[in-house]
Design a protein around this motif. Structure first.
Motif, PDB file in Angstrom:
ATOM      1  N   PHE A  90      34.047  46.371  53.574  1.00 51.98           N
ATOM      2  CA  PHE A  90      32.873  45.615  52.688  1.00 51.98           C
ATOM      3  C   PHE A  90      31.249  45.238  53.693  1.00 51.98           C
ATOM      4  N   TYR A  91      30.496  45.610  52.653  1.00 51.05           N
ATOM      5  CA  TYR A  91      29.343  45.323  53.479  1.00 51.05           C
ATOM      6  C   TYR A  91      28.151  44.888  52.059  1.00 51.05           C
ATOM      7  N   PHE A  92      27.327  44.170  53.696  1.00 47.79           N
ATOM      8  CA  PHE A  92      25.806  43.716  53.341  1.00 47.79           C
ATOM      9  C   PHE A  92      24.966  44.923  53.380  1.00 47.79           C
ATOM     10  N   ASN A  93      24.590  44.613  51.730  1.00 45.47           N
ATOM     11  CA  ASN A  93      22.946  46.210  51.889  1.00 45.47           C
ATOM     12  C   ASN A  93      21.921  45.240  51.525  1.00 45.47           C
ATOM     13  N   VAL A  94      20.731  45.691  52.470  1.00 45.59           N
ATOM     14  CA  VAL A  94      19.716  44.869  52.684  1.00 45.59           C
ATOM     15  C   VAL A  94      18.880  46.233  51.781  1.00 45.59           C
ATOM     16  N   PRO A  95      18.289  46.417  50.727  1.00 46.24           N
ATOM     17  CA  PRO A  95      17.734  47.561  50.193  1.00 46.24           C
ATOM     18  C   PRO A  95      16.501  47.179  50.065  1.00 46.24           C
ATOM     19  N   VAL A  96      14.990  47.582  50.640  1.00 45.42           N
ATOM     20  CA  VAL A  96      13.484  47.319  50.262  1.00 45.42           C
ATOM     21  C   VAL A  96      12.839  48.562  49.258  1.00 45.42           C
ATOM     22  N   LEU A  97      12.395  48.806  48.519  1.00 46.82           N
ATOM     23  CA  LEU A  97      12.656  49.368  47.539  1.00 46.82           C
ATOM     24  C   LEU A  97      10.770  49.336  46.899  1.00 46.82           C
ATOM     25  N   LEU A  98      10.220  50.527  46.837  1.00 46.38           N
ATOM     26  CA  LEU A  98       8.924  50.691  46.071  1.00 46.38           C
ATOM     27  C   LEU A  98       9.069  50.792  44.923  1.00 46.38           C
ATOM     28  N   ARG A  99       8.988  50.579  43.623  1.00 47.74           N
ATOM     29  CA  ARG A  99       9.248  50.362  42.263  1.00 47.74           C
ATOM     30  C   ARG A  99       7.744  50.439  41.705  1.00 47.74           C
ATOM     31  N   GLN A 100       7.756  52.281  41.030  1.00 45.86           N
ATOM     32  CA  GLN A 100       6.717  52.352  40.041  1.00 45.86           C
ATOM     33  C   GLN A 100       7.034  52.117  38.531  1.00 45.86           C
ATOM     34  N   TYR A 101       6.393  51.706  37.314  1.00 47.32           N
ATOM     35  CA  TYR A 101       6.753  51.322  36.331  1.00 47.32           C
ATOM     36  C   TYR A 101       5.661  52.545  36.118  1.00 47.32           C
ATOM     37  N   ILE A 102       6.588  53.920  34.632  1.00 51.62           N
ATOM     38  CA  ILE A 102       6.515  54.743  34.738  1.00 51.62           C
ATOM     39  C   ILE A 102       5.999  55.112  32.721  1.00 51.62           C
ATOM     40  N   ARG A 103       6.574  53.586  32.410  1.00 52.23           N
ATOM     41  CA  ARG A 103       6.075  53.662  30.453  1.00 52.23           C
ATOM     42  C   ARG A 103       6.712  52.650  30.398  1.00 52.23           C
ATOM     43  N   GLY A 104       5.427  51.236  30.426  1.00 51.67           N
ATOM     44  CA  GLY A 104       6.177  49.389  30.087  1.00 51.67           C
ATOM     45  C   GLY A 104       7.175  49.236  31.042  1.00 51.67           C
ATOM     46  N   PRO A 105       8.969  48.740  30.196  1.00 52.61           N
ATOM     47  CA  PRO A 105       9.273  48.764  31.283  1.00 52.61           C
ATOM     48  C   PRO A 105      10.743  49.176  32.091  1.00 52.61           C
ATOM     49  N   LEU A 106      10.054  50.774  32.087  1.00 48.87           N
ATOM     50  CA  LEU A 106      10.646  52.123  32.248  1.00 48.87           C
ATOM     51  C   LEU A 106      10.177  51.787  34.108  1.00 48.87           C
ATOM     52  N   TYR A 107      11.015  52.186  34.935  1.00 51.81           N
ATOM     53  CA  TYR A 107      10.936  52.739  36.345  1.00 51.81           C
ATOM     54  C   TYR A 107      11.767  52.887  37.110  1.00 51.81           C
ATOM     55  N   VAL A 108      11.016  54.082  38.959  1.00 52.94           N
ATOM     56  CA  VAL A 108      11.629  54.730  39.241  1.00 52.94           C
ATOM     57  C   VAL A 108      11.179  53.936  40.575  1.00 52.94           C
ATOM     58  N   ASN A 109      12.360  54.201  41.694  1.00 55.82           N
ATOM     59  CA  ASN A 109      12.486  52.965  42.968  1.00 55.82           C
ATOM     60  C   ASN A 109      12.808  53.917  43.461  1.00 55.82           C
ATOM     61  N   VAL A 110      12.888  53.957  45.022  1.00 53.48           N
ATOM     62  CA  VAL A 110      12.750  54.487  46.623  1.00 53.48           C
ATOM     63  C   VAL A 110      12.428  53.320  47.273  1.00 53.48           C
ATOM     64  N   GLY A 111      13.074  53.604  49.029  1.00 52.63           N
ATOM     65  CA  GLY A 111      13.094  52.977  50.006  1.00 52.63           C
ATOM     66  C   GLY A 111      14.648  53.249  50.931  1.00 52.63           C
TER      67      GLY A 111
END
Length: 187
Positions: A86-107
């Motif tokens: 069992f894990y507690f995961n803490v992601p911190v993501l940089l999100r880029q909106y690419i077209r209106g409500p669509l996004y990509v994220n990485v971090g």
């Protein structure tokens, strides 16, 4: 011109918002020795805060997700084992909106395993996360991502010795995650 500005602002996300999410994940372990790791499914639940996007439509999102990871292990001698820490995961993501409500994220993501200190798996994990999603105007968020473990989580001295002698790499978490969430507050 006024109509174009209104349409563009109606599609862009608003201020800082908090939310909840629920989903499913498929996980496995890469780098098992004398065995085959099969994917296992698990539920995932989490909270998030998405900070107000910039004028360039970048935002930062921090999360706290709880889920089981691991794999169903089948050894060469026919024995089977479930590794489902069992894990507690803490992601911190940089999100880029690419077209209106669509996004990509990485971090990056920090994973903290709970349970016995005598586990064959280390208590921390570091991953890189990447994915894509859709943030609807009504606050619903649909997200798909991959978590690629970077830290060798093998905590067993015997298998660590075998890995060193044979020149094998480490044992790593690999997770595909699908979730639906809701962001509270005004858009």
């Amino acid at each position: 011109m006024l109509g174009m500005n209104y349409a563009a602002s109606a599609q862009t996300p608003g201020g800082t918002r908090v939310g909840i999410k629920l989903g499913a994940s498929l996980s496995t372990l890469s780098g098992t020795i004398n065995s085959e790791a099969h994917m296992r499914g698990s539920l995932m639940v989490g909270t998030l805060v998405r900070f107000k996007p910039s004028k360039q439509l970048f935002s930062v999102q921090a999360e706290l997700n709880m889920q089981k990871q691991g794999a169903n292990i089948e050894y060469d001698d026919g024995q089977r084992e479930e590794r489902d820490p069992f894990y507690f995961n803490v992601p911190v993501l940089l999100r880029q909106y690419i077209r209106g409500p669509l996004y990509v994220n990485v971090g990056p993501q920090l994973g903290l395993r709970t349970g016995s200190s005598k586990s064959p798996l280390k208590s921390t994990d570091i991953s890189v996360v990447g994915g894509l999603g859709f943030e609807a105007a009504n606050g619903f968020v649909f997200d798909a991502r991959l978590n690629y473990g970077l830290l060798d989580i093998d905590n067993d001295p015997q298998t660590q010795s075998i890995r060193r002698q044979l020149g094998f790499g480490g044992l790593y978490n690999r997770v595909a995650q699908f979730s639906v969430g809701y962001l509270f507050g005004k858009k």
